[in-house]
Design a protein around this motif. Structure first.
Motif, PDB file in Angstrom:
ATOM      1  N   GLY A  66     -63.605  74.295  12.807  1.00 16.51           N
ATOM      2  CA  GLY A  66     -64.441  73.743  13.884  1.00 16.51           C
ATOM      3  C   GLY A  66     -65.713  74.532  14.158  1.00 16.51           C
ATOM      4  N   CYS A  92     -58.719  76.696  11.416  1.00 14.90           N
ATOM      5  CA  CYS A  92     -59.636  75.670  11.936  1.00 14.90           C
ATOM      6  C   CYS A  92     -61.093  76.000  11.583  1.00 14.90           C
ATOM      7  CB  CYS A  92     -59.490  75.546  13.446  1.00 14.90           C
ATOM      8  SG  CYS A  92     -60.562  74.284  14.123  1.00 14.90           S
ATOM      9  N   ARG A 152     -59.786  72.273  23.150  1.00 10.70           N
ATOM     10  CA  ARG A 152     -58.925  73.466  23.087  1.00 10.70           C
ATOM     11  C   ARG A 152     -59.726  74.742  23.306  1.00 10.70           C
ATOM     12  NH1 ARG A 152     -53.594  72.663  19.504  1.00 10.70           N
ATOM     13  NH2 ARG A 152     -53.526  70.397  19.525  1.00 10.70           N
ATOM     14  N   ARG A 153     -61.018  74.600  23.515  1.00 11.37           N
ATOM     15  CA  ARG A 153     -61.896  75.744  23.646  1.00 11.37           C
ATOM     16  C   ARG A 153     -61.463  76.737  24.735  1.00 11.37           C
ATOM     17  NH1 ARG A 153     -67.192  76.322  21.921  1.00 11.37           N
ATOM     18  NH2 ARG A 153     -67.959  78.346  22.593  1.00 11.37           N
ATOM     19  N   ILE A 160     -57.756  67.937  15.411  1.00 11.76           N
ATOM     20  CA  ILE A 160     -57.356  69.023  16.308  1.00 11.76           C
ATOM     21  C   ILE A 160     -56.429  68.511  17.418  1.00 11.76           C
ATOM     22  CG2 ILE A 160     -58.242  70.678  18.005  1.00 11.76           C
ATOM     23  CD1 ILE A 160     -60.717  70.971  16.083  1.00 11.76           C
ATOM     24  N   CYS A 162     -64.782  71.069  21.548  1.00 16.97           N
ATOM     25  CA  CYS A 162     -63.328  70.984  21.414  1.00 16.97           C
ATOM     26  C   CYS A 162     -62.645  71.227  22.748  1.00 16.97           C
ATOM     27  CB  CYS A 162     -62.857  72.019  20.403  1.00 16.97           C
ATOM     28  SG  CYS A 162     -61.070  72.012  20.210  1.00 16.97           S
ATOM     29  N   CYS A 172     -55.422  77.158  20.747  1.00 16.49           N
ATOM     30  CA  CYS A 172     -56.478  77.089  19.734  1.00 16.49           C
ATOM     31  C   CYS A 172     -55.933  77.309  18.313  1.00 16.49           C
ATOM     32  CB  CYS A 172     -57.522  78.139  20.060  1.00 16.49           C
ATOM     33  SG  CYS A 172     -58.729  78.350  18.764  1.00 16.49           S
ATOM     34  N   LEU A 173     -56.490  76.581  17.348  1.00 14.10           N
ATOM     35  CA  LEU A 173     -55.993  76.597  15.972  1.00 14.10           C
ATOM     36  C   LEU A 173     -56.826  77.492  15.037  1.00 14.10           C
ATOM     37  CD1 LEU A 173     -55.368  72.755  15.935  1.00 14.10           C
ATOM     38  CD2 LEU A 173     -53.592  74.507  16.030  1.00 14.10           C
ATOM     39  N   TYR A 174     -57.654  78.315  15.638  1.00 11.81           N
ATOM     40  CA  TYR A 174     -58.550  79.193  14.872  1.00 11.81           C
ATOM     41  C   TYR A 174     -57.804  79.998  13.812  1.00 11.81           C
ATOM     42  CZ  TYR A 174     -62.514  82.414  14.262  1.00 11.81           C
ATOM     43  OH  TYR A 174     -63.564  83.146  13.761  1.00 11.81           O
ATOM     44  N   HIS A 187     -66.419  72.937  17.526  1.00 12.14           N
ATOM     45  CA  HIS A 187     -65.916  74.013  18.368  1.00 12.14           C
ATOM     46  C   HIS A 187     -66.524  73.943  19.781  1.00 12.14           C
ATOM     47  CE1 HIS A 187     -64.302  78.042  18.961  1.00 12.14           C
ATOM     48  NE2 HIS A 187     -65.490  78.555  19.175  1.00 12.14           N
ATOM     49  N   TYR A 218     -59.232  79.204  23.224  1.00 16.63           N
ATOM     50  CA  TYR A 218     -59.970  80.105  22.345  1.00 16.63           C
ATOM     51  C   TYR A 218     -60.596  81.232  23.170  1.00 16.63           C
ATOM     52  CZ  TYR A 218     -63.728  81.580  19.164  1.00 16.63           C
ATOM     53  OH  TYR A 218     -64.589  82.308  18.380  1.00 16.63           O
TER      54      TYR A 218
HETATM   55  S1  SF4 Z   1     -61.304  77.107  16.635  1.00 20.62           S
HETATM   56 FE1  SF4 Z   1     -60.830  74.942  16.319  1.00 20.62          FE
HETATM   57  S2  SF4 Z   1     -59.097  74.483  17.731  1.00 20.62           S
HETATM   58 FE2  SF4 Z   1     -60.003  76.446  18.367  1.00 20.62          FE
HETATM   59  S3  SF4 Z   1     -61.467  75.833  19.962  1.00 20.62           S
HETATM   60 FE3  SF4 Z   1     -62.618  75.978  18.030  1.00 20.62          FE
HETATM   61  S4  SF4 Z   1     -62.602  73.888  17.203  1.00 20.62           S
HETATM   62 FE4  SF4 Z   1     -61.007  73.980  18.803  1.00 20.62          FE
END
Ligand code: SF4
Lengths: 367, 142
Positions: A271, A269, A240-241, A291, A238, A263-265, A235, A244
């Motif tokens: 992460g 996810c 994609r942070r 990811i 990442c 973000c894939l939370y 995370h 998030y």
């Molecule tokens: S939750 Fe997953 S996709 Fe989202 S920022 Fe964190 S690691 Fe990346």
């Protein structure tokens, strides 16, 4: 080429005999330094130490496993960087890779154990079944449990490769029909280095061996993993942070957010609770990682990843429904920031502790 | 579905469109500027490991474009090809190491007069003298 016997060569000599030049070797060491999160300048020091190190004898035992870890290693950037270290060590027993079979193979294992007693590195992949006296997995009529104990007795150190050997992995998933356990639950009197992942990143497997040969036993985290390779939180690293932090989440795998790379939370996810080098080292020769390919991290380098409540269940789902939960989640991001890539290891450690504490609290609240 | 449907026809984009400004490009360029000053003032060289950064898709290309291309390109052939390209900024090199399968194994920005890997190792010089001696002693056909 020197007239030395292969097993008496240092790693440097073995590489030179294989036609690897000093600059080629430096390139390998630079990649290794990068993996260990060491400054690139450390490559010269690694090269100097590895150059002089003796080729270690390695015995590799495969227990309850799927051969994915060996596949990961042998299908990697072959025939170069990782292959290099493998050419440089003396792999005396590996029942998938060695030519000998049956009694011949077992004799090779026994001979290597006798000849290098107290000095060899024991690599284990797969978990060990304990139920019903360990009958669920045997090699040459010997249970995995007996073979592990016998081989561990003469080992200088044990490297548990893959989540199965490190933490029990899939065989130990609920309801664990064979009573599978990790190496560390059986062997208590030898140093054990856990190289988790299902499978581990290939360069991490060889990197850990290179680190052991260069600097001796590495500093381990609280789960027995070398900090140099597992100090990164997915995370934290990442790309994609930023989404998030802005609270921009994909809600399904085909919605607008998913298409925009958010973000894939919310799609499960893992992460935030996973420590591995995937976000920077990546997979398939540096091409991508889950990811980046649009799927959340499943946390495969963590204990019990298979039983963490489902790959598609958001980490603290109870709280995510509320605006408060999302704001709290975004707060972690804002506090740590993506700039932690530039932090030293102490910074990483603090960030890691901070995330863990926050998530523990979140998880607690959902119970 | 028609039999000639191909995987490539499925409209899935795995690389996200970057709808946010780049997070890493400016900080890295600032770091290069600091490193360049250090090189000038103290002679200290630096290396930035781009593979250790969580670069978003497209950021590497952005940094590469911003740095531009200078006059010197050095090619190495050691366990695969390496290309060391001087950027438009003197003393700033774009260093790319590949393995024999032509896969990138290391990507760095090196700030130095000449990239460190170019200089021969002392042991290599010693070996070179020995080999040349050998050649001159055993090849007296002139
Ligand atoms: S939750 Fe997953 S996709 Fe989202 S920022 Fe964190 S690691 Fe990346």
């Amino acid at each position: 080429m020197t007239s030395k016997k292969r097993q008496d060569m240092t790693i440097g000599e073995a590489l030179r005999a294989n036609g690897v030049s000093r600059r080629g070797f430096l390139k390998f060491c630079a990649a290794t330094a990068s993996l260990m999160a060491l400054p690139p300048g450390a490559a010269t020091a690694i090269a100097a130490a590895l150059e002089k190190a003796k080729r270690p004898s390695v015995i590799w035992l495969s227990f309850q496993e799927c051969t994915g870890c060996t596949e990961s290693l042998t299908r990697s950037h072959s025939p170069s960087i990782e292959g290099l270290i493998f050419d440089a060590i003396s792999l005396d027993y590996h029942h998938t890779l060695q030519a000998a079979a049956g009694h011949g193979a077992e004799a090779a294992r026994e001979e290597a154990m006798k000849e290098h007693h107290g000095k060899y590195i024991l690599v284990v992949d797969g978990s060990i079944p304990m139920k019903d006296d360990g009958v669920y997995s045997t090699i040459a009529g010997m249970t995995n449990l007996a073979m592990l104990k016998e081989a561990a007795a003469g080992a200088a150190a044990i490297v548990a490769v893959g989540t199965c050997a490190a933490y029990g992995g899939l065989p130990a998933a609920d309801p664990n029909p064979t009573g599978a356990v990790a190496v560390s639950e059986i062997i208590k009197d030898k140093p054990i280095i856990n190289v988790s992942g299902c499978p581990p990143i290939p360069v991490v497997i060889t990197g850990v061996l290179a680190q052991f040969l260069t600097f001796g036993l590495p500093e381990l985290d609280d789960l027995g993993r070398p900090k140099a390779f597992y100090g990164q939180n997915i995370h934290d690293r990442c790309y994609r942070r930023p989404f998030y932090e802005r609270g921009q989440f994909a809600e399904t795998f085909d919605d607008e957010g998913a298409k925009k790379g958010w973000c894939l939370y919310k799609l499960g996810c893992k992460g935030p609770i996973t420590y591995n080098a995937c976000a920077t080292t990546k997979w398939n020769e540096g091409t991508s990682f889950p990811i980046q390919s649009g799927h959340g991290c499943i946390g495969c380098s963590e204990p019990d990843f298979w039983d963490m409540g489902g790959f598609y269940k958001a980490l603290s789902q109870g709280k995510l429904g509320s605006a408060e939960g999302l704001a709290a989640a975004a707060g972690i991001g804002a506090a740590i920031g993506i700039g932690s890539a530039l932090l030293g290891s102490s910074g990483q450690k603090a960030a890691k502790a901070e995330i863990k504490a926050k998530l523990d609290k979140d998880m607690e609240a959902t119970k | 579905m028609s039999t000639d449907a191909r995987l490539i026809d499925i409209p899935v984009i795995s690389e996200p469109a970057m709808t946010l400004p780049s997070m890493n490009v400016e900080p890295i360029l600032h770091e290069v500027r600091h490193a360049l000053r250090r090189l000038l003032e103290t002679g200290e060289t630096s290396m930035i490991d781009l593979r250790a950064m969580p670069l978003a898709p497209g950021e590497e290309e952005k940094i590469r474009t911003r740095l531009g291309t200078g006059e010197v390109v050095i090619q190495l052939d050691a366990m695969g090809p390496s290309t060391l390209t001087e950027t438009a900024y003197s003393g700033v090199w774009w260093v790319e190491h590949r393995n024999p399968n032509d896969v990138v194994t290391g990507l760095y920005i090196e700030v130095a007069k000449v990239p460190s890997i170019v200089e021969p190792d002392r042991q290599d010089l010693i070996d070179a003298v020995a080999r040349l001696n050998d050649d001159l002693e055993n090849n007296d056909d002139e």
